[in-house]
Design a protein around this motif. Structure first.
Motif: not given
Length: 746
Positions: A310-321
Motif C-alpha cells: 500500500l506504500y509503493f507509490h504516493s497519491k500525488e504521483n498516481l494522479s500526475a501519471t
C-alpha cells in the motif's frame, strides 16, 4: 556476433555480398570468425558445467572414467579451436593484438589444465597413486573453468569492439565519398565516384545488417532497421537527384531536391552509429515521449502493485501519471481528422478514468489506516474498475486511429495526386503544379498525423519506432516530390528529371504499402493474433504467391531465408544502378546493345522490388515469367554483341567473345531453372533464380563497359587513319568524292 544482413546501400561494379575487398566486411573475414567463436563457446559451457557438477561419490567404473576423460578432451579441443579464431582476429587487428593474445594464452592454459585433471583412465591402476585428478583437486577444475570463461568473454568483448570500429570506419568512408559526390561537377566524374560509393555502401549494409541481427534489444533492432531502410531508398534517390543536378546545374529546385537526399542519408548514418555505440552524437538526448498504450500499461502495473504494498507509490504521483496519459489523448481529440463521435467518447472515458482514480485514492487512504476485509475488497474492486475503464479507453483510441488510417489508405490507393504531378510536369504547367503540390501537402499532413496517432496505439516498441519512421518518411518525401515535380515542370523534356520524379513517387508508394502492413501488424498485436516476433518493415516482405498455383504454393520464409533474399534482392537493385550508369555513357541511346541492356536492367529492378513485396510483379508466377523474358533478352544481347565484335581487331574481338561466352550459359541455366518444378520449395527456386540473375547483371555491367570502351577505341583509330594521307588507290576516291561534293552531287 554476426548474422545475416538486411537492406541498405548501393553497388559498385563487381561488389557482391559474400566477396569483396580484403578485410572482414564479408563472410570470409571477421564476421564468420566471431560467429565461429560463439559456436565454439556453446558446447564449452555445457561441458564445463558437466565437469563442475561431477559428484565425488560417483562409482569410478571404467565407463565413468572414460566419460570424464572424453569431456576433458572435448573441452581442450574446443578451446584449441577458439584460440585459433582469437589469434586470427588478433593478427588482423594490431591495436588489440596484445590483449587478445593474452586472453587466448589464458584460455589455452585453462583448457590444458582441465584436460590434465580429467586424464583419469588409468586411475584404477596401481601406478596412478599420487596422480592429481578431478577427484583429488576439484577446486583446480573450477578455477580453470572460471579462467577459461573469463578469457573467452574477454575475447568476445574485444571482437565486438573490432566490429563496432569497422562499422564506424565504414560509415566514415561513406561520408567522405558522399562529400565528394556533393561537389562533383561532371557526369563522368560522378559515375566513377558513385561506383566507389556503391562498393562502400554494400560493405556498410553488410556490417550493419549483421549488427542488426545481433542486437538483443528489440527497440534498437527496429531503429537500426529504420535507419538502414532510409539508406537503401535514399541511395536510389541520390543517383537520380545528382544526375538531375548535373543535367540542370542552374535549377534551384533540383539542388534543393538533391540536398534533401544527402541530408537524410547523413542523419541515418549518424543514427546507425548512435545505435552501435549506444551513445548520442553531439550529446543529444532522446526527447520522444512514451505512447499512450505504453503509459497505460505502466500505470496499470503501478495500480496492481497496491495489492502487495500500500506504500509503493504516493497519491500525488498516481494522479500526475494519469494526467500525463490523458494529456496525450489530446492528439486524438484535437485532431481535425477525428470524428465527432470518437472525440466525445474519448473525452467521456477520460473523465470516467479521473473519477475512478479519485475513488481509488480515497479507498487507498482508508486501507492504510485500517486493514479490514471489507476495505481490502473495496480496494480490489476499485483496481478492477479503473483497469476496465483504461481498457475501454484503449479500445476507443485504437478504433479511432486504425479506422482513420484504413480510410486514408483506401482513399489514396490510386495515387491520383502523384499521377497528376507527373502529368503537369511533362506538360510544363506551373499553375497546375501549384494546385497539385498543395493537394500533396494536405495528403502528407494527413498521413503524418495518422502515423502519430498509430504510434500511440502500436502496442510494442518496434512498432512505435516503425510509426516514427513512417511519419518522418512522409514528411521528407512529400517535400522532395514537390521539388522534383517543380524541376520537371521547368524542364518538361528532360528524361532524367522525369526519372527522378518517378523514383521519389515510387518511394512514396512504397511507404504507403509499408503503412498498410504496419496497420495490419498493429491490429494483430491489439487483438492478440500475432504469435511470432515482429518482422521489420525495412526487410523484404514474404513474397505474395498465388494460392491456386500447384507448383508454386506459398512458402513462409524463415529468418535465414528472408535475410538471404534480402542480400540477393538488394544486390540486384544495386547492379541496376551500375548498368544504368554505363548506359548513360553511350551517345547512341538507340544502339541495340544499349536497348537490350536497358531492358534487362529494368527487369532486374522489377525483381528487386518483388523481393521487397513491391512493384509490378505480384506473384511467383509473375516472377518466373519475367525471368524467362529476362533470359531471352540476355541471349538477344549476346547476338548483338557478337555482331559488334566482327568490326573489331582480333585481340579486342577475342576479349569480347570471352565475356559473351560467360553470359550465354547463364541465360540457358536460368531458362532451365524457371522450367524446373520444385514442388512446395518456392523460396529455393526464387533463390536460385535471383543468384543467376545477379550473375547475369554483373556480366551485363562488364559487357556494357567493355563494348563502350572498344567502340570509342574503334572510332579513335578510324579518325586517326583518316587524318593521314591515304594510298594512291584511295586518293582517287578522295579526289572524286571532293569533286562530287563541289559539284553538289551525292
Amino acid at each position: 556476433m554476426a548474422a545475416s544482413p538486411g537492406p541498405a546501400g548501393v553497388s559498385g561494379a563487381g561488389a557482391v555480398y559474400g566477396s569483396g575487398p580484403s578485410g572482414f566486411a564479408f563472410d570470409s573475414g571477421l564476421e564468420i570468425k566471431t560467429r565461429s567463436v560463439e559456436q565454439t563457446l556453446l558446447p564449452l559451457v555445457s561441458q564445463i558445467t558437466t565437469l563442475i557438477n561431477h559428484k565425488d561419490n560417483t562409482k569410478k567404473s571404467d565407463k565413468t572414467l572414460q566419460a570424464i576423460q572424453r569431456v576433458g578432451q572435448a573441452v581442450n579441443l574446443a578451446v584449441g579451436r577458439f584460440v585459433k579464431v582469437g589469434e586470427a582476429i588478433a593478427n588482423e587487428n594490431w591495436d588489440l593484438k596484445e590483449e587478445i593474445n593474452i586472453a587466448c594464452i589464458e584460455a589455452k592454459q585453462a583448457g590444458e589444465t582441465i584436460a590434465a585433471l580429467t586424464d583419469v583412465t588409468n586411475l584404477n591402476h596401481p601406478k596412478s597413486d599420487g596422480q592429481i585428478t578431478i577427484f583429488t583437486d576439484k577446486t583446480g577444475v573450477i578455477k580453470a573453468a572460471r579462467l577459461l570463461l573469463s578469457s573467452v568473454t574477454k575475447v568476445l568483448l574485444l571482437a565486438d569492439r573490432v566490429v563496432i570500429k569497422q562499422i564506424i570506419t565504414s560509415r566514415n568512408k561513406v561520408l567522405a565519398t558522399m562529400e565528394r559526390l556533393e561537389r562533383v561537377n561532371s557526369f563522368q566524374e560522378f559515375v566513377q565516384i558513385f561506383s566507389q560509393f556503391g562498393n562502400e555502401m554494400v560493405e556498410f549494409a553488410h556490417l550493419t545488417g549483421d549488427r542488426q541481427n545481433d542486437l538483443k534489444d528489440e527497440k534498437k533492432k527496429a531503429k537500426m532497421a529504420a535507419a538502414r531502410a532510409v539508406l537503401e531508398k535514399c541511395t536510389m534517390m541520390l543517383l537520380t537527384a545528382s544526375k538531375t543536378c548535373l543535367r540542370h546545374p542552374s535549377c534551384e529546385s533540383a539542388h534543393k531536391n538533391k540536398e534533401g537526399v544527402f541530408d537524410r542519408m547523413k542523419v541515418a548514418l549518424d543514427k546507425v552509429i548512435e545505435i552501435v555505440t549506444d551513445c548520442k552524437l553531439n550529446g543529444e538526448t532522446d526527447i520522444s515521449s512514451i505512447s499512450i498504450f505504453t503509459g497505460i500499461k505502466e500505470f496499470k502495473m503501478n495500480i496492481e502493485a497496491l495489492r502487495e504494498n500500500l506504500y509503493f507509490h504516493s497519491k500525488e504521483n498516481l494522479s500526475a501519471t494519469l494526467e500525463a496519459i490523458l494529456e496525450r489523448t489530446e492528439d486524438f481529440t484535437d485532431s481535425a481528422y477525428t470524428s465527432h463521435e470518437h472525440r466525445e467518447r474519448i473525452l467521456e472515458l477520460s473523465t470516467q478514468a479521473r473519477m475512478e482514480v479519485q475513488q481509488l485514492i480515497s479507498v487507498w487512504i482508508q486501507a492504510q489506516s485500517k486493514k479490514t476485509k471489507s476495505i481490502t475488497e473495496e480496494l480490489e474492486l476499485s483496481i478492477l474498475k479503473i483497469g476496465h475503464s483504461l481498457n475501454e479507453l484503449k479500445k476507443e483510441l485504437h478504433s479511432t486511429a486504425t479506422q482513420l488510417a484504413a480510410d486514408l489508405l483506401k482513399y489514396h490507393a490510386d495515387h491520383v495526386v502523384l499521377k497528376a504531378l507527373k502529368l503537369t510536369g511533362v506538360e510544363g504547367n506551373l499553375e497546375a503544379l501549384a494546385e497539385y503540390a498543395c493537394k500533396l501537402s494536405e495528403q502528407k499532413e494527413q498521413l503524418v498525423e495518422t502515423c502519430r496517432l498509430l504510434r500511440h496505439v502500436s502496442g510494442t516498441e518496434p512498432l512505435e519506432i516503425t510509426c516514427i519512421h513512417a511519419e518522418e518518411t512522409f514528411q521528407v518525401t512529400g517535400q522532395q516530390i514537390i521539388s522534383a515535380a517543380e524541376t520537371l515542370t521547368l524542364h518538361p523534356s528532360s528524361k532524367i528529371a522525369k526519372e527522378n520524379l518517378d523514383v521519389f513517387c515510387e518511394a512514396w508508394e512504397s511507404q504507403i504499402n509499408d503503412m498498410s502492413t504496419l496497420l495490419r501488424e498493429i491490429n494483430d498485436v491489439f487483438e492478440g493474433r500475432r504469435g511470432e516476433k515482429y518482422g521489420y518493415l525495412s526487410l523484404p516482405k514474404p513474397m505474395k504467391n498465388n494460392a491456386n498455383l500447384k507448383s508454386l504454393k506459398p512458402d513462409k520464409p524463415d529468418s535465414e531465408e528472408q535475410a538471404k533474399i534480402a542480400k540477393l534482392g538488394l544486390k540486384l537493385g544495386l547492379l541496376t544502378s551500375d548498368a544504368n550508369c554505363e548506359i548513360e555513357k553511350w551517345e547512341d541511346q538507340e544502339n541495340e546493345i544499349v536497348r537490350y541492356g536497358r531492358n534487362m536492367s529494368s527487369m532486374a529492378y522489377s525483381l528487386y522490388l518483388f523481393t521487397r513485396g513491391e512493384g509490378p510483379l505480384k506473384t511467383s508466377q509473375d516472377l518466373i515469367h519475367q525471368l524467362e523474358v529476362f533470359a531471352a533478352e540476355g541471349l538477344k544481347l549476346t547476338s548483338s554483341v557478337q555482331a559488334f565484335s566482327k568490326q573489331l581487331k582480333d585481340d579486342d574481338k577475342l576479349m569480347l567473345l570471352l565475356e559473351i561466352n560467360k553470359l550465354i550459359p547463364l541465360c540457358h541455366q536460368l531458362q532451365t531453372i524457371t522450367k524446373t518444378s520444385l514442388q512446395n520449395k518456392v523460396f529455393l527456386k526464387v533463390d536460385k533464380c535471383i543468384i543467376k540473375t545477379r550473375s547475369m547483371m554483373a556480366l551485363l555491367v562488364q559487357l556494357l563497359s567493355l563494348c563502350y570502351k572498344l567502340l570509342k577505341k574503334s572510332k579513335a583509330e578510324t579518325n586517326c587513319l583518316n587524318s593521314f594521307q591515304l594510298p594512291v588507290e584511295n586518293n582517287r576516291w578522295v579526289s572524286i568524292t571532293n569533286k562530287d561534293t563541289i559539284d553538289g552531287k551525292t
